[in-house]
Design a protein around this motif. Structure first.
Motif, PDB file in Angstrom:
ATOM      1  N   GLN A   1       0.816  -1.204   0.000  1.00  0.00           N
ATOM      2  CA  GLN A   1       0.000   0.000   0.000  1.00  0.00           C
ATOM      3  C   GLN A   1       0.853   1.259   0.000  1.00  0.00           C
ATOM      4  O   GLN A   1       0.558   2.239  -0.691  1.00  0.00           O
TER       5      GLN A   1
ATOM      6  N   ALA B   1      -4.886   4.257 -18.270  1.00  0.00           N
ATOM      7  CA  ALA B   1      -5.687   5.426 -18.661  1.00  0.00           C
ATOM      8  C   ALA B   1      -5.026   6.728 -18.205  1.00  0.00           C
ATOM      9  O   ALA B   1      -5.156   7.759 -18.856  1.00  0.00           O
ATOM     10  N   ALA B   2      -4.314   6.662 -17.070  1.00  0.00           N
ATOM     11  CA  ALA B   2      -3.627   7.858 -16.572  1.00  0.00           C
ATOM     12  C   ALA B   2      -2.332   8.127 -17.341  1.00  0.00           C
ATOM     13  O   ALA B   2      -1.714   9.176 -17.163  1.00  0.00           O
TER      14      ALA B   2
ATOM     15  N   GLN C   1      -8.325  -1.352   9.354  1.00  0.00           N
ATOM     16  CA  GLN C   1      -8.449  -0.635   8.070  1.00  0.00           C
ATOM     17  C   GLN C   1      -9.836  -0.017   7.910  1.00  0.00           C
ATOM     18  O   GLN C   1     -10.373   0.053   6.812  1.00  0.00           O
TER      19      GLN C   1
ATOM     20  N   GLU D   1     -11.572   0.632  -6.233  1.00  0.00           N
ATOM     21  CA  GLU D   1     -12.754   1.056  -5.487  1.00  0.00           C
ATOM     22  C   GLU D   1     -13.865   0.009  -5.601  1.00  0.00           C
ATOM     23  O   GLU D   1     -14.621  -0.210  -4.660  1.00  0.00           O
TER      24      GLU D   1
ATOM     25  N   VAL E   1     -11.822   1.213 -14.821  1.00  0.00           N
ATOM     26  CA  VAL E   1     -10.710   2.054 -14.350  1.00  0.00           C
ATOM     27  C   VAL E   1     -10.690   2.111 -12.822  1.00  0.00           C
ATOM     28  O   VAL E   1      -9.639   2.039 -12.194  1.00  0.00           O
TER      29      VAL E   1
ATOM     30  N   ASN F   1       1.793  11.736 -10.024  1.00  0.00           N
ATOM     31  CA  ASN F   1       1.011  12.971 -10.109  1.00  0.00           C
ATOM     32  C   ASN F   1       1.915  14.185 -10.268  1.00  0.00           C
ATOM     33  O   ASN F   1       1.515  15.199 -10.830  1.00  0.00           O
TER      34      ASN F   1
ATOM     35  N   PHE G   1      -7.817   8.971   3.657  1.00  0.00           N
ATOM     36  CA  PHE G   1      -6.650   8.246   3.135  1.00  0.00           C
ATOM     37  C   PHE G   1      -7.038   7.348   1.961  1.00  0.00           C
ATOM     38  O   PHE G   1      -6.389   7.332   0.924  1.00  0.00           O
ATOM     39  N   ARG G   2      -8.155   6.629   2.141  1.00  0.00           N
ATOM     40  CA  ARG G   2      -8.590   5.705   1.076  1.00  0.00           C
ATOM     41  C   ARG G   2      -9.003   6.475  -0.169  1.00  0.00           C
ATOM     42  O   ARG G   2      -8.665   6.104  -1.285  1.00  0.00           O
TER      43      ARG G   2
ATOM     44  N   ILE H   1      -7.643  12.915  -5.090  1.00  0.00           N
ATOM     45  CA  ILE H   1      -6.880  13.756  -4.165  1.00  0.00           C
ATOM     46  C   ILE H   1      -7.661  15.016  -3.797  1.00  0.00           C
ATOM     47  O   ILE H   1      -7.560  15.513  -2.676  1.00  0.00           O
TER      48      ILE H   1
ATOM     49  N   GLN I   1      -6.480   1.558 -14.711  1.00  0.00           N
ATOM     50  CA  GLN I   1      -6.379   2.896 -14.140  1.00  0.00           C
ATOM     51  C   GLN I   1      -5.060   3.579 -14.529  1.00  0.00           C
ATOM     52  O   GLN I   1      -5.044   4.704 -15.015  1.00  0.00           O
TER      53      GLN I   1
ATOM     54  N   SER J   1     -10.284   9.068 -11.700  1.00  0.00           N
ATOM     55  CA  SER J   1      -9.510   7.872 -11.344  1.00  0.00           C
ATOM     56  C   SER J   1      -8.224   7.779 -12.150  1.00  0.00           C
ATOM     57  O   SER J   1      -7.284   7.121 -11.766  1.00  0.00           O
ATOM     58  N   THR J   2      -8.204   8.432 -13.295  1.00  0.00           N
ATOM     59  CA  THR J   2      -7.004   8.356 -14.136  1.00  0.00           C
ATOM     60  C   THR J   2      -6.060   9.517 -13.865  1.00  0.00           C
ATOM     61  O   THR J   2      -5.099   9.709 -14.583  1.00  0.00           O
ATOM     62  N   GLY J   3      -6.369  10.324 -12.845  1.00  0.00           N
ATOM     63  CA  GLY J   3      -5.471  11.404 -12.463  1.00  0.00           C
ATOM     64  C   GLY J   3      -5.741  12.707 -13.203  1.00  0.00           C
ATOM     65  O   GLY J   3      -5.043  13.694 -12.994  1.00  0.00           O
ATOM     66  N   LYS J   4      -6.750  12.741 -14.076  1.00  0.00           N
ATOM     67  CA  LYS J   4      -7.041  13.981 -14.818  1.00  0.00           C
ATOM     68  C   LYS J   4      -7.646  14.992 -13.848  1.00  0.00           C
ATOM     69  O   LYS J   4      -8.515  14.664 -13.048  1.00  0.00           O
TER      70      LYS J   4
ATOM     71  N   PHE K   1      -5.501   7.975  -1.557  1.00  0.00           N
ATOM     72  CA  PHE K   1      -4.390   7.128  -1.993  1.00  0.00           C
ATOM     73  C   PHE K   1      -4.805   5.787  -2.578  1.00  0.00           C
ATOM     74  O   PHE K   1      -4.003   5.111  -3.182  1.00  0.00           O
ATOM     75  N   GLU K   2      -6.060   5.387  -2.370  1.00  0.00           N
ATOM     76  CA  GLU K   2      -6.488   4.128  -2.995  1.00  0.00           C
ATOM     77  C   GLU K   2      -7.391   4.393  -4.185  1.00  0.00           C
ATOM     78  O   GLU K   2      -7.369   3.658  -5.153  1.00  0.00           O
ATOM     79  N   PHE K   3      -8.214   5.465  -4.087  1.00  0.00           N
ATOM     80  CA  PHE K   3      -9.113   5.760  -5.200  1.00  0.00           C
ATOM     81  C   PHE K   3      -8.628   6.961  -6.006  1.00  0.00           C
ATOM     82  O   PHE K   3      -9.274   7.372  -6.951  1.00  0.00           O
ATOM     83  N   PHE K   4      -7.520   7.551  -5.574  1.00  0.00           N
ATOM     84  CA  PHE K   4      -6.823   8.630  -6.298  1.00  0.00           C
ATOM     85  C   PHE K   4      -7.647   9.900  -6.487  1.00  0.00           C
ATOM     86  O   PHE K   4      -7.384  10.662  -7.401  1.00  0.00           O
TER      87      PHE K   4
END
Lengths: 433, 295
Positions: free
Chosen positions: A75, A108-109, B241, A396, A392, A86, B256-257, B265, A105, B49-52, B260-263
């Motif tokens: 993790q 795609a990023a 958790q 989740e 993607v 990022n 946090f989830r 931010i 994911q 989710s793809t950081g866009k 850092f897990e589902f991005f």
């Protein structure tokens, strides 16, 4: 000569030229080409990376490069990767990735460099990229981009205690119904032992549950919508949670691989459905070596559709030296290194390594290793890499699968309610672009 | 003329001193301000989710209002905070009194009493995870030795918050005790001598003298623990958790989830800024209380 024959001859000629030129390139291959360079490797501190990094000095000696390892637990490794990516930073050249989890994911990023050309053109003679598991290469290909090279092959397998089965007069289970019947018999026959254990921890459930769903004949998505409330989906949710609730250990909702392996290794579980990677941990101390049998999870109505995944090595799209990074990826996924890792219990993603005489000798030393390899062979040929939703937002999606299973284990919801709540949340995830 | 020259020299000295200390001051301010400003800016962004990334104004904050998971997380955070703080203050004061009166207690025993808070929380979390395992742990074994039924501890949605609060209290009660012990040692002996002469019982002395005089110290301990408890993350992450289900999903774990897990931010930043505002609110409230009970 007709048109068809002309086309075939032309294709054969082109292929021959391609093979010859590839061989010429392979013959030209120089491991010392990037001598003096440094490659930074973001590693997950798991048994796969640990086994690989045993040979770190071999890589440095072979290439004259320096390998800088940035190692974390899984993790934490992802957190570091998200931060680095990022920021579009070039501080990581190579990283470990699970295509089944984050592949869609990350692809795609745009975080993965495309390895297709390098895997074709810039390879040593002995590398043999086509010798790698085609299923895993396919699982690591998004669009037409090859995003990572497989490091290992793994999946959940079924561990069971032959001595307890014998004592309770139970035959080897061949179906999911047999597993449940065996659990009921063990509960009556030996009250001390936990009949069945598998993953109950919310984010970890999808790994084992997917195998159950696919064996039963269910799918995660149908007609673009979440399909957990389909009859097969409900049956899978109900069966998986019932096995854990009625026959699992107390507190199973917090169980992931560490707790499962500890329970089974300690002789306190009769059946365990857990990762093939856990063989070494489970056999530690040797107590389970002679009383354990292994196989893929027993069949459901759709037969055996085991889950198969593998860690891969990817090159960061922000690396300023992808060609240098590729040398490390190539070395780490080469037949020679994968054979060495296999002798440490890391299942090789190359059939050629699995058939290597030295590896076979290691496998033949213990019956349990033979069964382990046989189960892995089934995983490699029949396996599905779908762990959670193929979207993607896969990580989740695993949360909602886990939540539905936990709701049922804890009897907080009915099957209809749990699957409906999960489907609603998952439909929203599927709709996300 | 001389005065003017002296003023000029003083001004020059002041300017020189300012110039010399400026780099350190700028660096420190930047180190504190940059992450905060950056997080505020992130709170106005959306990350797919793809950081866009895209600017969404206050959308993350309006999403927060209708997010049931946020309200659940807030409730869990507050429940854990109140329960842990009460346990730590009550037992911290008690432990401090024991250590204060047991003057002959060997140093090693005193050190043992206060040792838990020196342990890294991750180690404490791992240790308690093993002890409280319903199948393999020592806790249920001990319960059964006394004929008590076993508990599911961290795996029970009902018991998970009290159990986590107990683990945190095990670790941090000695810290509270240490602060209170310092307060006890600074109390004026003359007040106790007067109470003794007046024939006050030990309980009355504690109730009417020790406790009121200790209040500023207790409030200080409460402020320090409040900041930590509202930011509580490590032990929960190691042990549950946020589970089972979402029974121990505090705002911290949720943020946090999400981040850092589902991005996402942007939304995670909005969650964390809201939590920061809650922490500041609690500290301000306790500061006012400290002002009120100061003597």
């Amino acid at each position: 000569m007709n048109a068809r024959m002309f086309a075939v001859r032309a294709a054969v000629s082109v292929l021959a030229v391609a093979v010859v030129s590839a061989e010429v390139r392979a013959a030209d291959f120089n491991w010392k080409k990037f001598q003096g360079k440094t490659v930074t490797f973001l590693a997950n501190n798991n048994p796969v990376a640990q086994a690989l990094l045993t040979y770190k000095s071999d890589f440095e000696k072979l290439t004259g490069m320096t390998l800088k390892v940035d190692g974390y637990q899984e993790q934490q490794m992802r957190q570091r990767l998200v931060t680095v990516m990022n920021a579009h930073s070039d501080e990581v050249d190579v990283f470990m990735t699970l295509p089944s989890r984050e592949g869609e994911q990350f692809a795609a990023a745009g975080w993965y460099a495309d390895l297709s050309a390098m895997a074709k053109n810039d390879v040593a003679k002995e590398y043999d990229p086509s010798g790698l598991s085609q299923a895993l290469l396919k699982a690591a290909t998004f669009g037409s981009k090859l995003t990572s090279m497989p490091m290992n092959i793994e999946g959940p397998i079924f561990y069971y205690r032959t001595d307890i089965f014998k004592k309770c007069g139970i035959e080897k289970p061949v179906s999911i119904k047999d597993v449940e019947a065996a659990a009921a018999k063990i509960k009556a026959c030996d009250s001390v032992v936990t009949p069945f254990v598998s993953r109950g921890l919310k984010p970890a459930v999808a790994y084992t549950f997917s195998n159950m769903l696919h064996n039963i004949g269910g799918t995660y998505i149908a007609n673009g919508k979440s399909n957990l409330c389909s009859p097969k989906g409900k049956e899978a949710l109900d069966t998986y949670s019932r096995l854990l609730r009625d026959f699992g250990p107390p507190g199973v909702v917090n169980y992931s691989f560490q707790q499962i392996s500890a329970l089974y290794r300690g002789g306190r579980a009769a059946m365990s459905f857990e990762s093939s990677n856990e063989l070494r941990t489970v056999m530690e101390g040797g107590a389970r070596l002679k009383d354990t049998a292994l196989m893929p999870f027993p069949a459901g109505e759709a037969g055996q559709v085991p889950t198969v995944i593998g860690w891969g090595m990817a090159v960061s799209s922000y690396s300023k030296q992808p060609d240098v990074a590729w040398y490390f990826v190539q070395w780490a996924t080469s037949p020679d290194v994968q054979k060495k890792m296999a002798l440490q219990g890391i299942a090789p993603p190359r059939p050629s390594v699995a058939n290597d005489p030295e590896y076979r000798k290691w496998i033949d030393e213990e019956p349990v290793r033979k069964q382990w390899q046989a189960a892995l062979d089934v995983l490699a040929t029949k396996g599905s890499s779908e762990v959670g939703y193929p979207i993607v937002a896969n990580p989740e999606s695993r949360e909602f699968i886990g939540q539905a299973v936990q709701d049922l284990i804890l009897k907080q919801k009915s099957v209809d309610q749990a699957c409906a709540d999960a489907d609603r949340a998952l439909d929203a995830l599927i709709a996300q672009k | 003329m001389l005065d003017a020259a002296a003023t000029l020299t003083q001004d020059r000295q002041r300017l020189e001193l300012s110039a010399l200390s400026a780099p350190a001051v700028i660096f420190t301010v930047a180190m504190i301000a940059f992450p905060v400003v950056y997080t505020i800016w992130l709170g106005f962004q959306s990350f797919s989710s793809t950081g866009k990334q895209s600017f969404v104004g206050l959308a993350n904050y309006s999403k927060l209002i209708v997010d049931t998971e946020f309200w659940h997380g807030l409730w869990v955070t507050i429940a854990l905070y109140v329960l842990s703080l009460v346990l730590q203050l009550v037992f911290g004061i008690w432990l401090a009194l024991v250590l204060f009166h047991a003057k002959r207690l060997p140093g090693i025993v005193r050190s043992l009493f206060i040792s838990p808070f020196m342990m890294p929380p991750v180690v404490a979390g791992m240790m308690w995870l093993v002890i409280l395992d319903p199948s393999l742990g020592a806790a249920n074994y001990i319960l059964q030795c006394f004929g008590l039924p076993p508990s599911e501890w961290l795996a029970s949605p009902t018991w998970v918050i009290p159990t986590v609060a107990l683990i945190d209290s095990w670790q941090w009660t000695p810290y509270v005790a240490l602060i209170v012990l310092g307060g006890l040692q600074s109390l004026p002996p003359s007040v106790y001598e007067a109470a003794q002469i007046d024939g006050a019982s030990p309980f009355k002395t504690f109730q009417r003298i020790t406790l009121p005089l200790l209040l500023p110290t207790i409030v200080t301990a409460a402020i320090l623990r409040s900041v930590d408890l509202l930011r509580f993350f490590d032990i929960i992450y190691i042990t549950t958790q946020g589970g089972p289900g979402n029974a121990s999903n505090t705002l911290n774990i949720y943020g946090f989830r999400v981040g850092f897990e589902f991005f996402n931010i942007g939304y995670a930043s909005a969650l964390m800024l809201t939590l920061t505002a809650i922490v500041f609110g609690a500290v301000l409230a306790f500061n006012r209380l400290r002002g009120a009970v100061a003597w």
